[in-house]
Design a protein around this motif. Structure first.
Motif, PDB file in Angstrom:
ATOM      1  N   TYR A  12      -6.575  24.240  36.671  1.00  0.00           N
ATOM      2  CA  TYR A  12      -5.130  23.877  36.849  1.00  0.00           C
ATOM      3  C   TYR A  12      -4.498  24.313  35.576  1.00  0.00           C
ATOM      4  O   TYR A  12      -3.329  24.924  35.667  1.00  0.00           O
ATOM      5  CB  TYR A  12      -4.998  22.223  36.878  1.00  0.00           C
ATOM      6  CG  TYR A  12      -3.835  21.826  38.107  1.00  0.00           C
ATOM      7  CD1 TYR A  12      -2.553  22.225  37.716  1.00  0.00           C
ATOM      8  CD2 TYR A  12      -4.242  21.324  39.256  1.00  0.00           C
ATOM      9  CE1 TYR A  12      -1.436  21.694  38.725  1.00  0.00           C
ATOM     10  CE2 TYR A  12      -3.377  21.029  40.007  1.00  0.00           C
ATOM     11  CZ  TYR A  12      -1.876  21.319  39.942  1.00  0.00           C
ATOM     12  OH  TYR A  12      -1.065  20.753  40.744  1.00  0.00           O
ATOM     13  N   VAL A  13      -5.087  24.208  34.547  1.00  0.00           N
ATOM     14  CA  VAL A  13      -4.544  24.642  33.178  1.00  0.00           C
ATOM     15  C   VAL A  13      -4.292  26.175  33.258  1.00  0.00           C
ATOM     16  O   VAL A  13      -3.305  26.763  32.920  1.00  0.00           O
ATOM     17  CB  VAL A  13      -5.295  24.293  31.993  1.00  0.00           C
ATOM     18  CG1 VAL A  13      -4.756  24.770  30.712  1.00  0.00           C
ATOM     19  CG2 VAL A  13      -5.229  22.661  31.931  1.00  0.00           C
ATOM     20  N   ALA A  14      -5.495  26.847  33.778  1.00  0.00           N
ATOM     21  CA  ALA A  14      -5.585  28.295  33.887  1.00  0.00           C
ATOM     22  C   ALA A  14      -4.343  28.771  34.517  1.00  0.00           C
ATOM     23  O   ALA A  14      -3.631  29.955  34.085  1.00  0.00           O
ATOM     24  CB  ALA A  14      -6.849  28.542  34.302  1.00  0.00           C
ATOM     25  N   VAL A  15      -4.168  28.297  35.877  1.00  0.00           N
ATOM     26  CA  VAL A  15      -3.100  28.643  36.503  1.00  0.00           C
ATOM     27  C   VAL A  15      -1.800  28.431  35.862  1.00  0.00           C
ATOM     28  O   VAL A  15      -0.818  29.456  35.574  1.00  0.00           O
ATOM     29  CB  VAL A  15      -3.136  28.177  38.184  1.00  0.00           C
ATOM     30  CG1 VAL A  15      -1.844  28.383  38.723  1.00  0.00           C
ATOM     31  CG2 VAL A  15      -4.213  28.429  38.567  1.00  0.00           C
ATOM     32  N   SER A  16      -1.558  27.261  35.327  1.00  0.00           N
ATOM     33  CA  SER A  16      -0.324  26.952  34.547  1.00  0.00           C
ATOM     34  C   SER A  16      -0.194  27.677  33.477  1.00  0.00           C
ATOM     35  O   SER A  16       1.197  28.086  33.135  1.00  0.00           O
ATOM     36  CB  SER A  16      -0.107  25.482  34.212  1.00  0.00           C
ATOM     37  OG  SER A  16      -0.473  24.655  35.335  1.00  0.00           O
ATOM     38  N   VAL A  17      -1.059  28.297  32.781  1.00  0.00           N
ATOM     39  CA  VAL A  17      -0.781  29.132  31.578  1.00  0.00           C
ATOM     40  C   VAL A  17      -0.545  30.455  32.198  1.00  0.00           C
ATOM     41  O   VAL A  17       0.350  31.098  31.595  1.00  0.00           O
ATOM     42  CB  VAL A  17      -2.268  29.226  30.694  1.00  0.00           C
ATOM     43  CG1 VAL A  17      -2.213  30.275  29.817  1.00  0.00           C
ATOM     44  CG2 VAL A  17      -2.383  27.837  30.073  1.00  0.00           C
ATOM     45  N   VAL A  52      -0.091  32.376  23.708  1.00  0.00           N
ATOM     46  CA  VAL A  52       1.134  31.806  23.346  1.00  0.00           C
ATOM     47  C   VAL A  52       1.443  30.570  24.104  1.00  0.00           C
ATOM     48  O   VAL A  52       1.745  29.354  23.601  1.00  0.00           O
ATOM     49  CB  VAL A  52       2.238  32.621  23.253  1.00  0.00           C
ATOM     50  CG1 VAL A  52       3.605  31.924  23.299  1.00  0.00           C
ATOM     51  CG2 VAL A  52       2.135  33.751  22.096  1.00  0.00           C
ATOM     52  N   ALA A  53       1.271  30.612  25.510  1.00  0.00           N
ATOM     53  CA  ALA A  53       1.631  29.644  26.282  1.00  0.00           C
ATOM     54  C   ALA A  53       0.629  28.472  26.314  1.00  0.00           C
ATOM     55  O   ALA A  53       1.079  27.239  26.370  1.00  0.00           O
ATOM     56  CB  ALA A  53       1.764  30.043  27.823  1.00  0.00           C
ATOM     57  N   GLY A  54      -0.530  28.953  26.232  1.00  0.00           N
ATOM     58  CA  GLY A  54      -1.650  28.079  26.292  1.00  0.00           C
ATOM     59  C   GLY A  54      -1.681  26.832  25.087  1.00  0.00           C
ATOM     60  O   GLY A  54      -1.946  25.856  24.979  1.00  0.00           O
ATOM     61  N   ILE A  95       1.343  22.850  31.466  1.00  0.00           N
ATOM     62  CA  ILE A  95       0.244  23.239  30.550  1.00  0.00           C
ATOM     63  C   ILE A  95       0.082  21.802  29.701  1.00  0.00           C
ATOM     64  O   ILE A  95      -0.952  21.430  29.359  1.00  0.00           O
ATOM     65  CB  ILE A  95       0.790  24.411  29.645  1.00  0.00           C
ATOM     66  CG1 ILE A  95       0.863  25.511  30.493  1.00  0.00           C
ATOM     67  CG2 ILE A  95      -0.134  24.487  28.525  1.00  0.00           C
ATOM     68  CD1 ILE A  95       1.475  26.878  29.839  1.00  0.00           C
ATOM     69  N   ALA A  96       1.287  21.454  29.246  1.00  0.00           N
ATOM     70  CA  ALA A  96       1.310  20.225  28.455  1.00  0.00           C
ATOM     71  C   ALA A  96       0.746  19.035  29.272  1.00  0.00           C
ATOM     72  O   ALA A  96      -0.095  18.216  28.728  1.00  0.00           O
ATOM     73  CB  ALA A  96       2.651  19.887  28.142  1.00  0.00           C
ATOM     74  N   ILE A 148       9.467  17.590  29.312  1.00  0.00           N
ATOM     75  CA  ILE A 148       7.837  17.321  28.806  1.00  0.00           C
ATOM     76  C   ILE A 148       7.980  15.861  28.438  1.00  0.00           C
ATOM     77  O   ILE A 148       8.860  15.326  27.787  1.00  0.00           O
ATOM     78  CB  ILE A 148       7.461  18.112  27.864  1.00  0.00           C
ATOM     79  CG1 ILE A 148       7.350  19.535  28.558  1.00  0.00           C
ATOM     80  CG2 ILE A 148       6.074  17.839  27.205  1.00  0.00           C
ATOM     81  CD1 ILE A 148       6.766  20.826  27.645  1.00  0.00           C
ATOM     82  N   ASP A 149       7.119  14.971  28.860  1.00  0.00           N
ATOM     83  CA  ASP A 149       6.969  13.603  28.525  1.00  0.00           C
ATOM     84  C   ASP A 149       6.770  13.643  26.957  1.00  0.00           C
ATOM     85  O   ASP A 149       5.873  14.237  26.332  1.00  0.00           O
ATOM     86  CB  ASP A 149       5.841  13.053  29.167  1.00  0.00           C
ATOM     87  CG  ASP A 149       5.995  12.903  30.733  1.00  0.00           C
ATOM     88  OD1 ASP A 149       5.801  13.803  31.276  1.00  0.00           O
ATOM     89  OD2 ASP A 149       6.292  11.791  31.526  1.00  0.00           O
ATOM     90  N   GLU A 150       7.147  12.558  26.261  1.00  0.00           N
ATOM     91  CA  GLU A 150       7.074  12.415  24.797  1.00  0.00           C
ATOM     92  C   GLU A 150       5.614  12.456  24.398  1.00  0.00           C
ATOM     93  O   GLU A 150       5.042  13.010  23.640  1.00  0.00           O
ATOM     94  CB  GLU A 150       7.864  11.244  24.273  1.00  0.00           C
ATOM     95  CG  GLU A 150       9.328  11.267  24.090  1.00  0.00           C
ATOM     96  CD  GLU A 150       9.734  12.458  23.281  1.00  0.00           C
ATOM     97  OE1 GLU A 150       9.008  12.894  22.279  1.00  0.00           O
ATOM     98  OE2 GLU A 150      10.445  13.297  23.647  1.00  0.00           O
TER      99      GLU A 150
END
Lengths: 133, 133, 133, 133, 133, 133
Positions: free
Chosen positions: F71-76, A118-120, F84-85, E125-127
């Motif tokens: 980095y994405v993996a940890v943030s998720v 969900v987060a990803g 994530i964004a 979050i940036d646009e």
């Protein structure tokens, strides 16, 4: 070893003994586990935590076993080894079968997985889930 | 907005539609929530996740409502807003009363609190909790 | 056992020794704890982590003891046993009394509890909390 | 939107009003934030949580500002947006300067980083950290 | 000790042996690690978990080593000691050098740090990050 | 809204501008994302965080794309929506395909699941995983 060590019944103050006695009476046991002996160094926290727990874990709209399963679920998510060991034991005492434990683990694992999908995938809450009751 | 957007039924491939159909049939509903539409961009993950969930959340030693309560408990511990909203809705549909929800929250809060007291006081596992079944 | 083992002073390169020396001088001690010896296998990480820590933990608007209490609070929330043990020891060295430790634990436990009540009840941020300074 | 919506003072039962009154008196304010209004649907949890919080956050060996800083630190580690916003506001009211906030963030970030370096490098607890007090 | 103990190959049912055999064949090894032996008490979970893992960890757009690095990264963030030990070993077997491990740790530590700076500073979050692909 | 608001280039001090300039030069872009503008209120943290990030995310034994995936993996895992964004966007810029993203999510989900199965089943580390390198 616990930060301040453990306070055994025979070395406990009257204030701490009163809580120990209530724990043993409520749980119908003659034994106190390490958690209480470790936090007994702070009698205010010992008393507050026990009274909260007694109130929260009492039979209500949810039965005591269901509450223990939830406790285990949270402890597993948080990777708290002590809490997993102690609440798994409590849940058994309240009637958790091996099959119940196995299904509990499967649900906890799955929830942890989908929480991250969900987060990803940055999924937004559906409008119909946003309404208050 | 979801990373790849949402795949609606009318735009879905046959493979994705088959999963959507099974979700709706199994859940006795004509509606698919955003989670599935967001992960449908990866049909393998959609199918695997749905099949795992169908297997795991089916009635067994634990009833479906208890499993939903556990799902909510984990999602709250992990602070997954989408999962809290969607599984609270699922739990209601399966019979969760307001009182059950309130007790669930109390247990989850308490477990998160004592998990940290255990860690902070460095409590060691009691010998009698160490035995395998 | 640490992934690469521990690098003792006598076996350390000049680059690593320079960091060890600075740690001992800054902390007024003749002793290096395992954390540094374990990450010393990556001298760039050793140096960067130490310099960041020296900068961040130095006296400023917050005194060094308050900073250690915060470090313990985070480590307890994350269930990092090593960090709890080492930063509890550091906090004591900087003046944490037993009563301060007990209150710290109570706050950390409570914050972890209410964090989940907030999530579970899906509480929205009050307008007056949304303003920037 | 909160799961059950918010209970405003004018619609609250006597039991809930008594807690609201105590919150406002204790905090010297005429305002109740959403957290309490959201959990007021469960008067037992409202009362227990407020009384615990009043006891725990009172001046003691740690001053109220230090306790708020710890609350913020935990809430940031747990990524609880509501709690970060509300406790940052509380901390300001109790005297947190901008510089104190910035140092708080730096420590929280660093602790979260080193907690993971410790885990990843599998660092064992030093013998001298294992002793109880 | 594992909750139900470990199921060794010689004591395993045909159903469990079939999974063990597939694990050993797929991994080109004659050895089963404790994780599988512990969950083998629930053959449905054993089978489902193994089949999911085989599918997910297979070579695809990401090579198997990169997938192991990601597995280690998550396990370190979650402070799962067993998972860190076992997946660090797997990653080595698939070609992770010492330098790769060190850089992995540095990234994991940094990501955990900045995740909290973002939360604490309440960054929106940036646009341009909000657009779906 | 960010705690202190955002510092735009035109309002930035020379010290902050120097970091912004280095970010834009290093990343070959004319744009600064909100994270940096939010923490720029603390120039020491801005500078330290940027320099650490530049060092850690540079090409090494791991290529920059692999580092972004981690980095994405940890943030998720940490449910950090902003991270994530922003890091999903960075990963794309460095060459992450849709298929790579999907596999990344599958691995992250699976790791979060098995991390909890390990905890819940109380699996002990295999002897052969305990050896240092």
């Amino acid at each position: 070893m616990a930060t301040f060590g453990l306070i055994e019944y025979e070395n406990a103050s009257a204030e701490v003994r009163a809580v120990y006695d209530d724990i043993m009476t409520t749980r119908k046991t003659d034994w106190i586990n390490n958690f209480w002996k470790a936090i007994a160094h702070d009698p205010a926290t010992l008393k507050r935590t026990w009274e909260d727990k007694k109130q929260i874990m009492a039979p209500g709209a949810l039965d005591p076993l269901t509450k223990e399963l939830i406790y285990v679920a949270v402890s597993v998510s948080n990777q708290c080894d002590y809490c997993i060991a102690s609440h798994t034991a409590s849940a058994r005492k309240k009637g958790m079968s091996n099959d119940m434990f196995k299904e509990l683990m499967a649900v906890v694992g799955m929830a942890n997985e989908t929480n991250r999908l969900v987060a990803g995938y940055q999924v937004e809450i559906d409008e119909r889930f946003k309404k208050s009751v």
